[in-house]
Design an enzyme around this catalytic site. Structure first.
Site, short mmCIF file in Angstrom:
data_model
loop_
_atom_site.label_atom_id
_atom_site.label_comp_id
_atom_site.label_asym_id
_atom_site.label_seq_id
_atom_site.Cartn_x
_atom_site.Cartn_y
_atom_site.Cartn_z
CB ALA A 1 28.35 -2.20 77.67
N GLY B 1 25.72 -9.66 73.35
CA GLY B 1 25.09 -8.46 72.80
C GLY B 1 25.16 -7.29 73.78
CG ASP B 2 23.12 -7.48 77.49
OD1 ASP B 2 22.32 -6.90 76.74
OD2 ASP B 2 22.78 -8.38 78.28
CB THR B 3 29.72 -7.69 76.20
OG1 THR B 3 29.45 -8.42 77.39
CG2 THR B 3 31.19 -7.28 76.17
CG PHE B 4 28.69 -5.30 70.03
CD1 PHE B 4 29.76 -5.73 69.29
CD2 PHE B 4 27.96 -4.22 69.57
CE1 PHE B 4 30.11 -5.09 68.10
CE2 PHE B 4 28.29 -3.58 68.39
CZ PHE B 4 29.37 -4.01 67.66
#
Length: 84
Positions: A35, A30-33
């Protein structure tokens, strides 16, 4: 299963998850998405393009155990493989 997208200039649409069969650990996906989508939108991409790029980046992260990082080169390679 993927994501749903809607916006002021985007009709409702669903984008399927990228390479779902290779999920090992969802930590950081989720953090990657968020960002990658934020960077793409800040660079001027439309919503669907930003979501598609973020979807591919998150798919790379879930193929690894633990909190992982996707490099620009890895993302570029994955994008090129989609177009083949």
């Amino acid at each position: 299963a993927g994501l749903a997208l809607i916006g002021d200039d985007e009709p409702y649409q669903q984008l399927p998850a990228h390479r779902v069969s290779e999920v090992f650990d969802t930590t950081g996906a989720g953090d990657t998405f968020i960002a990658v989508a934020t960077l793409a939108l800040a660079a001027g991409c439309r919503g669907r393009t930003a979501a598609a790029l973020a979807n591919i980046a998150a798919a790379l992260v879930v193929r690894r155990l633990g909190n992982a990082v996707v490099t620009p080169a890895e993302l570029a390679e994955a994008i090129a493989a989609v177009d083949e």
